[in-house]
Design a protein around this motif. Sequence first.
Motif, mmCIF file in Angstrom:
data_model
loop_
_atom_site.group_PDB
_atom_site.id
_atom_site.type_symbol
_atom_site.label_atom_id
_atom_site.label_comp_id
_atom_site.label_asym_id
_atom_site.label_seq_id
_atom_site.Cartn_x
_atom_site.Cartn_y
_atom_site.Cartn_z
ATOM 1 N N LEU A 69 0.749 -1.183 -0.033
ATOM 2 C CA LEU A 69 0.067 -0.095 -0.067
ATOM 3 C C LEU A 69 0.618 1.280 0.068
ATOM 4 N N GLY A 70 2.076 1.289 0.191
ATOM 5 C CA GLY A 70 2.986 2.444 0.155
ATOM 6 C C GLY A 70 3.122 3.313 1.385
ATOM 7 N N PHE A 71 2.664 2.730 2.562
ATOM 8 C CA PHE A 71 2.925 3.441 3.917
ATOM 9 C C PHE A 71 4.253 3.490 4.170
ATOM 10 N N GLU A 72 4.805 4.270 4.839
ATOM 11 C CA GLU A 72 6.191 4.412 5.436
ATOM 12 C C GLU A 72 6.095 4.339 6.922
ATOM 13 N N VAL A 73 6.870 3.611 7.491
ATOM 14 C CA VAL A 73 6.968 3.802 9.112
ATOM 15 C C VAL A 73 7.506 4.849 9.583
ATOM 16 N N SER A 74 6.654 5.815 10.324
ATOM 17 C CA SER A 74 7.439 6.776 10.998
ATOM 18 C C SER A 74 7.477 6.870 12.394
ATOM 19 N N ASN A 75 7.209 5.766 13.180
ATOM 20 C CA ASN A 75 7.361 5.627 14.661
ATOM 21 C C ASN A 75 7.097 4.284 15.000
ATOM 22 N N ARG A 76 8.017 3.651 15.750
ATOM 23 C CA ARG A 76 7.665 2.337 16.320
ATOM 24 C C ARG A 76 8.249 2.496 17.740
ATOM 25 N N MET A 77 7.187 1.970 18.622
ATOM 26 C CA MET A 77 7.325 2.087 20.105
ATOM 27 C C MET A 77 6.782 0.552 20.640
ATOM 28 N N ASP A 78 7.650 0.153 21.936
ATOM 29 C CA ASP A 78 7.135 -0.877 22.595
ATOM 30 C C ASP A 78 6.443 0.023 23.964
ATOM 31 N N GLU A 79 5.201 -0.316 23.905
ATOM 32 C CA GLU A 79 4.653 0.588 25.023
ATOM 33 C C GLU A 79 4.279 -0.331 26.184
ATOM 34 N N SER A 80 4.524 0.082 27.497
ATOM 35 C CA SER A 80 3.814 -0.443 28.774
ATOM 36 C C SER A 80 3.949 0.548 29.832
ATOM 37 N N GLY A 81 3.253 0.399 30.730
ATOM 38 C CA GLY A 81 3.300 1.221 32.151
ATOM 39 C C GLY A 81 1.919 1.863 32.182
ATOM 40 N N PRO A 82 2.034 2.695 33.458
ATOM 41 C CA PRO A 82 0.668 3.071 34.006
ATOM 42 C C PRO A 82 0.074 4.033 32.977
ATOM 43 N N PHE A 83 0.469 4.611 32.029
ATOM 44 C CA PHE A 83 -0.031 5.940 31.110
ATOM 45 C C PHE A 83 -1.120 4.777 30.250
ATOM 46 N N ASN B 60 -1.397 -4.060 32.996
ATOM 47 C CA ASN B 60 0.029 -4.826 32.487
ATOM 48 C C ASN B 60 -0.175 -4.873 31.002
ATOM 49 N N ILE B 61 -0.239 -4.064 30.478
ATOM 50 C CA ILE B 61 -0.140 -4.100 28.727
ATOM 51 C C ILE B 61 1.409 -3.992 28.478
ATOM 52 N N MET B 62 1.283 -4.769 27.412
ATOM 53 C CA MET B 62 2.564 -4.763 26.496
ATOM 54 C C MET B 62 2.118 -4.690 25.319
ATOM 55 N N VAL B 63 2.455 -3.472 24.474
ATOM 56 C CA VAL B 63 1.972 -3.482 23.293
ATOM 57 C C VAL B 63 2.981 -2.766 22.148
ATOM 58 N N THR B 64 3.198 -3.326 20.962
ATOM 59 C CA THR B 64 4.280 -2.583 20.003
ATOM 60 C C THR B 64 3.190 -1.821 19.217
ATOM 61 N N THR B 65 3.505 -0.584 19.124
ATOM 62 C CA THR B 65 2.662 0.136 18.065
ATOM 63 C C THR B 65 3.678 0.841 16.911
ATOM 64 N N VAL B 66 3.145 0.832 15.742
ATOM 65 C CA VAL B 66 3.873 1.225 14.660
ATOM 66 C C VAL B 66 2.967 2.213 13.794
ATOM 67 N N LYS B 67 3.333 3.286 13.868
ATOM 68 C CA LYS B 67 2.614 4.463 13.237
ATOM 69 C C LYS B 67 3.388 4.510 11.579
ATOM 70 N N MET B 68 2.348 4.421 10.634
ATOM 71 C CA MET B 68 2.704 4.611 9.369
ATOM 72 C C MET B 68 2.052 5.839 8.662
ATOM 73 N N THR B 69 2.709 6.455 7.859
ATOM 74 C CA THR B 69 2.191 7.628 7.056
ATOM 75 C C THR B 69 2.276 7.217 5.585
ATOM 76 N N LEU B 70 1.334 7.890 4.989
ATOM 77 C CA LEU B 70 1.348 8.103 3.308
ATOM 78 C C LEU B 70 2.006 9.384 3.136
ATOM 79 N N HIS B 71 2.499 9.830 1.683
ATOM 80 C CA HIS B 71 2.946 11.042 1.270
ATOM 81 C C HIS B 71 2.293 12.286 1.618
ATOM 82 N N ASP B 72 1.045 12.131 1.961
ATOM 83 C CA ASP B 72 0.123 13.325 2.306
ATOM 84 C C ASP B 72 -0.035 13.440 3.556
#
Length: 144
Positions: A26-40, A49-61
């Motif tokens: 689809l042509g997305f580019e990874v702009s941010n990848r994080m392993d997230e956990s903790g109180p927030f 006790n969440i453990m999640v990997t989040t990957v934000k991807m964007t298009l040219h626009d």
Amino acid sequence: MIRNIRHTGIVVDDLIKSLEFYTKKLGFEVSNRMDESGPFIDKILGLNNIMVTTVKMTLHDGQMVELLDFTSHKKEALSKHINDIGPTHLAFTVDDLDAIYIDFKNDGVEFISKPEISPNGYAKVAFCQAPEGTFIELVQVLEE
């Protein structure tokens, strides 16, 4: 008031396979990848006790999609149907739907139907499914 749609979040079962689809197909580019956990993250999602990997991807626009891979709190993947209640699909405008259809089919991507021209002749449309089951509507505008 709402200023814009920030992103769409999609929970995935196989992050590598989903990333390959969204970036290479689809042509997305990874702009941010994080392993997230903790109180927030626990507090805003209402789980402990969440453990999640989040990957934000964007298009040219600047349009953004976020993939979420929960290493804790895994859920069984449910079969998705185009007529389920709630959000059912993402729609993308493309340049050459016929070429994309052939390319995707050659890579084993499932489609509901082959590309079809809308009754008013405005667009050619086809729906496929991403690896996690999200329906993807591909639209080629024929008349502008």
